[in-house]
Scaffold this motif. Structure first.
Motif, mmCIF file in Angstrom:
data_model
loop_
_atom_site.group_PDB
_atom_site.id
_atom_site.type_symbol
_atom_site.label_atom_id
_atom_site.label_comp_id
_atom_site.label_asym_id
_atom_site.label_seq_id
_atom_site.Cartn_x
_atom_site.Cartn_y
_atom_site.Cartn_z
ATOM 1 N N GLU A 91 -59.126 -45.399 -38.578
ATOM 2 C CA GLU A 91 -59.797 -44.264 -37.827
ATOM 3 C C GLU A 91 -58.943 -43.266 -37.646
ATOM 4 O O GLU A 91 -59.218 -41.937 -37.829
ATOM 5 N N LEU A 92 -57.506 -43.380 -37.145
ATOM 6 C CA LEU A 92 -56.733 -42.558 -36.908
ATOM 7 C C LEU A 92 -56.088 -41.852 -38.178
ATOM 8 O O LEU A 92 -55.812 -40.442 -38.054
ATOM 9 N N LEU A 93 -56.336 -42.584 -39.222
ATOM 10 C CA LEU A 93 -55.888 -41.926 -40.724
ATOM 11 C C LEU A 93 -56.980 -40.961 -41.121
ATOM 12 O O LEU A 93 -56.463 -39.812 -41.504
ATOM 13 N N ALA A 94 -58.161 -41.302 -40.731
ATOM 14 C CA ALA A 94 -59.340 -40.356 -40.973
ATOM 15 C C ALA A 94 -59.142 -39.081 -40.172
ATOM 16 O O ALA A 94 -59.357 -37.964 -40.735
ATOM 17 N N GLU A 95 -58.786 -39.261 -38.869
ATOM 18 C CA GLU A 95 -58.825 -37.981 -37.992
ATOM 19 C C GLU A 95 -57.635 -37.057 -38.306
ATOM 20 O O GLU A 95 -57.674 -36.089 -38.462
ATOM 21 N N SER A 96 -56.541 -37.801 -39.008
ATOM 22 C CA SER A 96 -55.540 -36.992 -39.565
ATOM 23 C C SER A 96 -55.776 -36.035 -40.615
ATOM 24 O O SER A 96 -54.978 -35.015 -40.868
ATOM 25 N N GLU A 97 -56.694 -36.422 -41.560
ATOM 26 C CA GLU A 97 -57.166 -35.610 -42.609
ATOM 27 C C GLU A 97 -56.050 -35.296 -43.617
ATOM 28 O O GLU A 97 -55.837 -34.348 -44.193
ATOM 29 N N VAL A 98 -55.170 -36.232 -43.843
ATOM 30 C CA VAL A 98 -54.037 -36.113 -44.607
ATOM 31 C C VAL A 98 -54.271 -36.944 -45.969
ATOM 32 O O VAL A 98 -53.609 -36.787 -46.981
ATOM 33 N N LEU A 99 -55.227 -37.747 -45.984
ATOM 34 C CA LEU A 99 -55.335 -38.558 -46.827
ATOM 35 C C LEU A 99 -55.917 -37.995 -48.470
ATOM 36 O O LEU A 99 -56.888 -37.341 -48.226
#
Length: 293
Positions: A250-258
């Motif tokens: 979820e935190l990775l999704a919020e960062s929008e860097v993937l």
């Protein structure tokens, strides 16, 4: 989305059925429900171990694994050429050699998040087993056999300062030395217990986003505790919980860097009612932005 039904990188059979298990758990429907257009390119053709010789004991099935990863690297690169997001389903973790190679053609300074119980930093000289699924991260750093390291036509694919390993709890001595020598950031389960997943992901995202032009996620389901994800190639007790794993995604999704991702080592033979594949799909949903509210 590409499936890679590879199990030649591991001693234990069954992860070749991982892509089918994840599809059966409705991964495409999950992504469609989140508003994504999903193009499933099917599975790569992968040899079966029974038809081939192991070859070198310290690099088992080297020729066949290198061949599949060259094809995978080309397909991933073509997906990136089309400005699409590559989502790769494994298969054992040796397929990360091809995924990372294909992505790295388009992201010259790539950040890499490696969720795994293991370091996957062995080489032929340090590996206790000779299984190539324990080598993809070292290969991506430019260490190992030329047939693997040179896939994509260049090496290294990633720099050590742009890598974070999360969930490690079983490292070989050669891997520990490489981690120390190269300064690779590793958050062990001890760190997760002590610090919590929130602060660890905050620091992880700073590291993999610092001066990089894209971030790849390589998630081995054995990073999660076997009580939550029993159907994996090499289970190790004491892993991440269901909620810790989801919070990280979820935190990775919020960062929008993937910019690309792979989910590997689902082994339906060792699973219970497709529990591990269902968890993989739930985590895929989280990393693509699924929320409770």
């Amino acid at each position: 989305m590409i499936g890679v039904p590879m199990d030649m990188g591991a001693d234990r059979r069954g992860v070749d059925m991982g892509p089918s298990a994840i599809r059966y758990a409705s991964v495409k429907e999950k992504l469609n429900s989140l508003g994504y257009e999903v193009e499933d390119l099917g599975n790569l053709q992968v040899p079966t171990p029974e038809s081939y010789s192991v070859g070198q004991q310290q690099l088992k099935y080297l020729r066949e694994i290198a061949s599949v990863n060259r094809e995978l690297a080309d397909q991933v690169s073509e997906i990136k050429n089309r400005r699409r997001f590559p989502l790769i389903l494994g298969g054992d973790h040796s397929i990360a050699i091809g995924t990372v190679a294909g992505v790295a053609k388009h992201h010259k300074k790539m950040g890499l998040i490696w969720f795994d119980a293991h370091g996957d930093l062995n080489t032929a000289e340090t590996s206790p087993s000779g299984n190539i699924h324990g080598m993809p991260l070292s290969v991506s750093l430019g260490l190992g056999h030329p047939d693997l390291v040179e896939i994509g036509g260049f090496q290294p694919k990633v720099q050590p300062e742009n890598i974070v390993i999360i969930g490690a709890r079983q490292l070989d001595e050669g891997e520990r030395k490489l981690i120390r020598d190269r300064g690779i950031k590793v958050f062990t389960m001890h760190d997760i217990d002590r610090l919590g997943m929130g602060p660890i992901m905050e620091e992880t995202l700073k590291i993999v986003s610092d001066g990089t032009d894209g971030v790849h996620l390589s998630l081995d389901l054995d990073g999660i505790d076997p009580n939550e994800a029993p159907g994996v190639g090499t289970p190790v007790a004491g892993g991440m919980t269901y909620r810790e794993s989801h919070l990280a995604m979820e935190l990775l999704a919020e960062s929008e860097v993937l910019t690309s991702a792979e989910f590997v080592e689902v082994n339906p033979i060792l699973d219970t009612e497709n529990k591990t594949a269902n968890m993989a799909v739930a985590l895929i949903g989280s990393v693509f932005g699924e929320k409770t509210l």
